[in-house]
Scaffold this active site. Structure first.
Site, PDB file in Angstrom:
ATOM      1  N   THR A  11       0.856  -1.189   0.000  1.00  0.00           N
ATOM      2  CA  THR A  11       0.000   0.000   0.000  1.00  0.00           C
ATOM      3  C   THR A  11       0.889   1.235   0.000  1.00  0.00           C
ATOM      4  O   THR A  11       1.720   1.402   0.888  1.00  0.00           O
ATOM      5  CB  THR A  11      -0.926   0.002   1.221  1.00  0.00           C
TER       6      THR A  11
ATOM      7  N   LYS B 177      -6.711   1.405  -3.674  1.00  0.00           N
ATOM      8  CA  LYS B 177      -6.398   0.850  -2.352  1.00  0.00           C
ATOM      9  C   LYS B 177      -6.464   1.932  -1.281  1.00  0.00           C
ATOM     10  O   LYS B 177      -6.941   1.690  -0.163  1.00  0.00           O
ATOM     11  CB  LYS B 177      -5.014   0.199  -2.358  1.00  0.00           C
TER      12      LYS B 177
ATOM     13  N   LYS C  59      -0.110   4.809   8.912  1.00  0.00           N
ATOM     14  CA  LYS C  59       0.410   5.033   7.555  1.00  0.00           C
ATOM     15  C   LYS C  59      -0.716   5.189   6.539  1.00  0.00           C
ATOM     16  O   LYS C  59      -0.752   6.153   5.767  1.00  0.00           O
ATOM     17  CB  LYS C  59       1.320   3.881   7.144  1.00  0.00           C
TER      18      LYS C  59
END
Length: 298
Positions: A96, A172, A240
């Site tokens: 990701t 994503k 994150k």
């Protein structure tokens, strides 16, 4: 086909084992942890401690590490895979990351004569072990065709979002907005119920059979009920990922207040020392605010 998986963690190990089961492929697995390499070797795979030790002429590599920096190092760093790859090899990056990082890595790969597929995944450790991940992919038709057997072995569905790298990563990031908010909301509901005197297990059983249920509530809250903080996906992963959501939203002048609030809850839990714990334990942020006792704490 000679293939490799870089990163034998919760997702990567499942992917690597399913590539072995698929047959017709020589499969190498890269991980610095001896325990992960031993598990993969016991299943019949070829383990390596670094990507630079991959078999020469590897034709496809699936990268399942945490972020863009790790992916770049694993592919193009001093101990990276690039010198071991065959000309025209396909590089499938499932980490990701920000869309601009996916585009940048694609440019590096293509300049070296490799095909590149931007292919983030979802499904968790259970989905990975079952070969049932969802893949959100973008790449040229040639790259997608060469990646096809690898992706088919590890997934239940491959969505092709276009030719341009970055589209998969964009999807994503949008997905992670939902995932992060849903986990934070699940923790909030559980914490409110505990604070209000409800039995947490009864609360859970009622919710999973009612309209308020979500996949994340049903999947993550058992970890809280069982006091199981072992990370399948850690609190810091969502620090994150929700940070990436905020970056994407700002880049297109889009307000994302729910994602921003969820990020602060994950940051709070991380600041309290829980960053490496299972992401369900974002509930620790609510515990710090309310003084509740979680299951197993008496």
């Amino acid at each position: 086909m000679r293939v490799a998986v870089i990163g034998l963690g919760n997702m990567g190990m499942g992917a690597a084992l399913n590539l072995l089961k698929a047959g017709g492929m020589e499969v190498a697995g890269v991980d610095p942890r001896e325990t992960a390499r031993a598990e993969f070797a016991a299943a019949g795979g070829t383990p390596a401690a670094s990507a630079s030790a991959l078999p020469e002429g590897t034709e496809g590599v699936l990268v399942l590490v945490v972020n863009a920096a790790q992916a770049e190092a694993a592919l193009f760093g001093p101990e990276g895979a690039a010198p071991r790859l065959a000309p025209g090899a396909v590089v499938i990056v499932s980490s990701t990351m920000a869309p601009e990082d996916a585009r940048r890595l694609a440019g590096i790969a293509e300049a070296r004569g490799f095909l590149y597929v931007d292919a983030p995944v979802s499904g968790g450790a259970v989905g990975a072990r079952a070969g049932a991940m969802t893949v959100m992919a973008s790449g040229s038709p040639e790259a997608m065709a060469k990646a096809g057997p690898i992706l088919a072995a590890v997934s239940k569905k491959v969505w092709t979002l276009g030719d341009a790298p970055g589209l998969g990563s964009t999807m994503k990031v949008v997905h992670q907005l939902l995932a992060g908010v849903h986990i934070a909301t699940a923790a909030e509901a559980m914490a409110l119920g505990i604070k209000s005197g409800l039995d947490p297990r009864t609360l859970f059983e009622i919710v999973i059979g009612a309209a308020g249920n979500s996949w994340m509530f049903e999947n993550r809250m058992p970890h809280v009920l069982e006091a199981d903080e072992a990370p399948r996906s850690a609190v810091d992963i969502f620090v994150k990922d929700l940070g990436l959501v905020g970056d994407l939203a700002r880049s297109v002048a889009f307000p994302a207040p729910l994602a921003a609030q969820a990020l602060q809850l994950f940051v709070s839990a991380s600041a309290q020392g829980h960053g490496g714990k299972d992401d369900a334990f974002v509930i620790r942020a609510y515990q710090a605010l309310t003084g509740i006792a979680l299951p197993g704490e008496g």
